[in-house]
Design a protein around this motif. Structure first.
Motif, mmCIF file in Angstrom:
data_model
loop_
_atom_site.group_PDB
_atom_site.id
_atom_site.type_symbol
_atom_site.label_atom_id
_atom_site.label_comp_id
_atom_site.label_asym_id
_atom_site.label_seq_id
_atom_site.Cartn_x
_atom_site.Cartn_y
_atom_site.Cartn_z
ATOM 1 N N VAL A 280 13.947 30.373 2.914
ATOM 2 C CA VAL A 280 15.342 30.374 3.531
ATOM 3 C C VAL A 280 15.913 28.980 2.944
ATOM 4 O O VAL A 280 16.837 28.753 2.282
ATOM 5 C CB VAL A 280 15.670 30.711 4.873
ATOM 6 N N CYS A 281 15.055 28.062 3.668
ATOM 7 C CA CYS A 281 15.615 26.421 3.402
ATOM 8 C C CYS A 281 15.389 25.812 2.280
ATOM 9 O O CYS A 281 16.065 25.171 1.732
ATOM 10 C CB CYS A 281 14.797 25.831 4.602
ATOM 11 N N TYR B 90 10.637 28.247 4.598
ATOM 12 C CA TYR B 90 10.439 27.536 3.019
ATOM 13 C C TYR B 90 11.362 28.689 2.202
ATOM 14 O O TYR B 90 12.215 28.220 1.234
ATOM 15 C CB TYR B 90 9.250 27.771 2.288
ATOM 16 N N ASP C 294 13.899 27.555 -1.036
ATOM 17 C CA ASP C 294 14.090 28.445 -1.993
ATOM 18 C C ASP C 294 15.293 29.282 -2.258
ATOM 19 O O ASP C 294 15.763 29.755 -3.089
ATOM 20 C CB ASP C 294 13.085 29.573 -2.416
ATOM 21 N N ARG C 295 16.117 29.016 -0.933
ATOM 22 C CA ARG C 295 17.464 29.700 -0.810
ATOM 23 C C ARG C 295 17.621 31.077 -1.254
ATOM 24 O O ARG C 295 18.597 31.411 -1.874
ATOM 25 C CB ARG C 295 18.394 28.822 -1.413
ATOM 26 N N ASN D 190 17.669 35.119 -0.387
ATOM 27 C CA ASN D 190 18.361 36.152 0.512
ATOM 28 C C ASN D 190 17.357 37.184 0.905
ATOM 29 O O ASN D 190 17.073 38.138 0.362
ATOM 30 C CB ASN D 190 19.708 36.906 -0.304
#
Length: 121
Positions: free
Chosen positions: A41-42, A39, A44-45, A47
Motif C-alpha cells: 500500500v505505502c 509495503y 508500491d501504491r 490497489n
C-alpha cells in the motif's frame, strides 16, 4: 487499520496483546504478512482491492489471528480451507467456491422452472 497507525505497529500491538508466544512461527508469519501488505500500500501504491494475491494475504493474516484468538498456546487451523476460500477437489482440480455457489444457484433455479412446467401439464 481502524485504530490508527500502520500495519507494522498493529502487528506489534497484536503480538503483545494476543497471548501468543514470540517463538511461535505464527508471529513471524503475521509480521511478514503485515510488512507485505504495508509495503504494497505505502511504497508500491497497489490497489489491494483489485488483486487476488493481496486478498489471500489478508485472509491468511486474519486466519492466523483468528486461530490465536481461539487458543494462543495451541492455535488450530481447522477449517482453514474455508477461511482462505480455496478448496481442492478430486484430482487436484481447483474450483472457486463462489463459482460453485453460483452454479448450484443456477441449477436450483432451472430445477424449479422444470418442476413448475411439470405441474402445469
Amino acid at each position: 487499520v481502524t485504530q490508527g497507525g500502520d500495519l507494522l505497529s498493529r502487528h506489534q500491538r497484536w503480538r503483545s496483546e494476543s497471548g501468543v508466544k514470540g517463538s511461535n512461527p505464527i508471529v513471524h508469519n503475521n509480521h511478514l504478512l503485515s510488512m507485505l501488505l504495508q509495503y504494497a500500500v505505502c511504497f508500491d501504491r497497489l490497489n489491494l482491492k483489485g488483486l487476488l494475491c493481496m486478498e489471500l494475504a489478508w485472509r491468511r493474516l486474519q486466519l492466523h489471528e483468528s486461530a490465536v484468538a481461539e487458543n494462543p498456546e495451541f492455535p488450530s487451523y481447522e477449517g482453514a480451507r474455508h477461511f482462505m476460500g480455496i478448496q481442492q477437489r478430486r484430482a487436484g482440480a481447483l474450483i472457486a467456491p463462489s463459482l460453485s455457489a453460483h452454479v448450484a444457484q443456477e441449477l436450483s433455479k432451472e430445477a424449479a422452472i422444470m418442476k413448475e412446467k411439470r405441474k402445469a401439464r
